[in-house]
Design an enzyme around this catalytic site. Structure first.
Site, PDB file in Angstrom:
ATOM      1  N   ARG A 244       0.966  -1.197  -0.075  1.00  0.00           N
ATOM      2  CA  ARG A 244      -0.341  -0.039  -0.117  1.00  0.00           C
ATOM      3  C   ARG A 244       0.086   0.902   0.263  1.00  0.00           C
ATOM      4  NH1 ARG A 244      -3.214  -3.216  -0.930  1.00  0.00           N
ATOM      5  NH2 ARG A 244      -5.722  -3.345  -0.359  1.00  0.00           N
ATOM      6  N   GLU A 272      -2.185   8.049  -5.440  1.00  0.00           N
ATOM      7  CA  GLU A 272      -2.984   6.752  -5.887  1.00  0.00           C
ATOM      8  C   GLU A 272      -3.914   6.970  -6.383  1.00  0.00           C
ATOM      9  OE1 GLU A 272      -0.995   2.622  -6.191  1.00  0.00           O
ATOM     10  OE2 GLU A 272      -3.630   2.181  -5.906  1.00  0.00           O
ATOM     11  N   HIS A 291      -0.724  -0.250 -10.937  1.00  0.00           N
ATOM     12  CA  HIS A 291      -0.976  -1.029 -10.041  1.00  0.00           C
ATOM     13  C   HIS A 291      -1.153  -2.345 -10.789  1.00  0.00           C
ATOM     14  CE1 HIS A 291      -3.568  -1.177  -5.832  1.00  0.00           C
ATOM     15  NE2 HIS A 291      -3.314  -2.284  -6.699  1.00  0.00           N
ATOM     16  N   ALA A 293       1.085  -5.643  -9.876  1.00  0.00           N
ATOM     17  CA  ALA A 293       1.419  -6.051  -9.815  1.00  0.00           C
ATOM     18  C   ALA A 293       0.762  -7.814  -8.999  1.00  0.00           C
ATOM     19  CB  ALA A 293       2.271  -5.949  -8.207  1.00  0.00           C
TER      20      ALA A 293
END
Length: 333
Positions: A244, A272, A291, A293
């Site tokens: 995060r 984000e 983002h 992954a």
């Protein structure tokens, strides 16, 4: 076997298709009687015809399960989530009504750990920064990494022995890499079983060539990597964050990257998304991914298969392999 009434609730019909390949969908249809409708965010109302739902299969874009929403499904027994965290979805009303929750976090941990392994190995060679320099200057000689680069004998520090953190440690076993782990809930014996040495956070930051974060976003982990912590990292070390964004002090990281002392691989940021023109976009030592992954593309089918396995387990035995309980919610991502 009588098929159990079930409902799909997620962001789109297309996501349903991406999650459930033909074989998974056939298995699912053999286990449950799916309502024809998919409850998407743009639905004006929950159809009354779904009131008999006993199994709710959710994904990204699913509704928040508060009292008024749950009132639509008085027979609901279990929610099987086709993604990782259920924090945005679950409310105390779920537990009060005795509804059980299952998450595909274990399945979603696989691609995150694989992404992390790839970036650890690239970071050990300083390949990502070199690629940025090569792209900018188009000078092969000047862009080549120098100094003590390579993965042989390096130390990698894993912050958080979560599902993902543990899988990263497992993936690192075949390599000539020493592993450290920091997790207040872990014992030295347990860490050794994971192939790592249990250390304090300052020791991990000081000793590691690559530091990768896999801790949950909790009040006590907010900006756990701040200015003082970054200062402990060795020159040329890399910070990887797939957890995060709020776990890292963005301003402090930008200041370190401006000196070209550290590197960073960030799949999550705070804020984000980053606003256009943010310094992280232009700093040579920063590698940003949007983002990605977690599960994407064909990896979504792994989540779908996990959901079908969990539904089958529940309807045949009443058990769940990856159940999330109320106490779990306070310590997971």
């Amino acid at each position: 076997m009588t098929r159990v009434p079930a409902l799909l609730a997620m962001e789109s019909v297309r996501l349903v298709g991406d999650l459930f390949a033909a074989d998974s969908r056939a298995r699912l249809d053999s286990l449950v009687a799916l309502h024809d409708t998919v409850l998407t965010p743009d639905a004006h109302a929950v159809p009354a015809s779904t009131a008999d739902t006993e199994i709710l299969i959710t994904g990204w874009g699913a509704p928040r399960l508060d009292g008024p929403m749950l009132d639509h499904w008085p027979n609901l027994r279990v929610v099987v989530h086709a993604a990782g965290s259920v924090k945005r979805q679950v409310t105390p009303d779920v537990w009060e009504r005795g509804i059980r929750i299952s998450s595909a976090a274990a399945a979603n941990a696989v691609p995150v750990a694989e992404y992390t392994l790839a970036t650890i190995l690239l970071s050990a060679r300083d390949a990502l920064r070199s690629a940025h320099v090569f792209d900018r200057d188009q000078d092969m000689i000047a862009a080549r990494p120098t100094g003590d680069v390579g993965a042989f004998g390096i130390t990698v520090g894993v912050i958080g022995a979560s599902r993902i953190g543990r899988r990263v440690l497992d993936l690192l076993r075949p390599f000539d890499i020493r592993c450290l782990v920091y997790d207040p809930s872990l014992s030295a014996v347990d860490a050794a079983g994971l192939g790592a040495e249990l250390v304090t956070l300052p020791a991990l930051l000081t000793r590691s060539r690559v530091v990768t974060i896999h801790a949950p976003a909790l009040p006590e982990t907010y900006r756990m990597i701040g200015r003082a912590e970054l200062a402990l990292m060795a020159d040329g070390a890399t910070l990887i964050n797939t957890a995060r964004g709020a776990l890292v002090d963005t301003d402090a990281l930008v200041d370190e990257l401006r000196t070209d002392r550290l590197r960073a691989v960030l799949d999550v940021t705070d804020p984000e998304p980053l606003p256009p023109g943010h310094p992280l976009f232009s700093l040579t030592g920063a590698t940003l991914t949007p983002h990605i992954a977690g599960s994407i593309g064909n990896e979504l089918q792994r989540l779908g298969r996990h959901v079908v396995d969990e539904v089958e387990r529940f309807v045949t035995t009443g058990e769940l392999a990856d159940e999330v309980t109320s106490p779990d919610l306070a310590r997971i991502a």
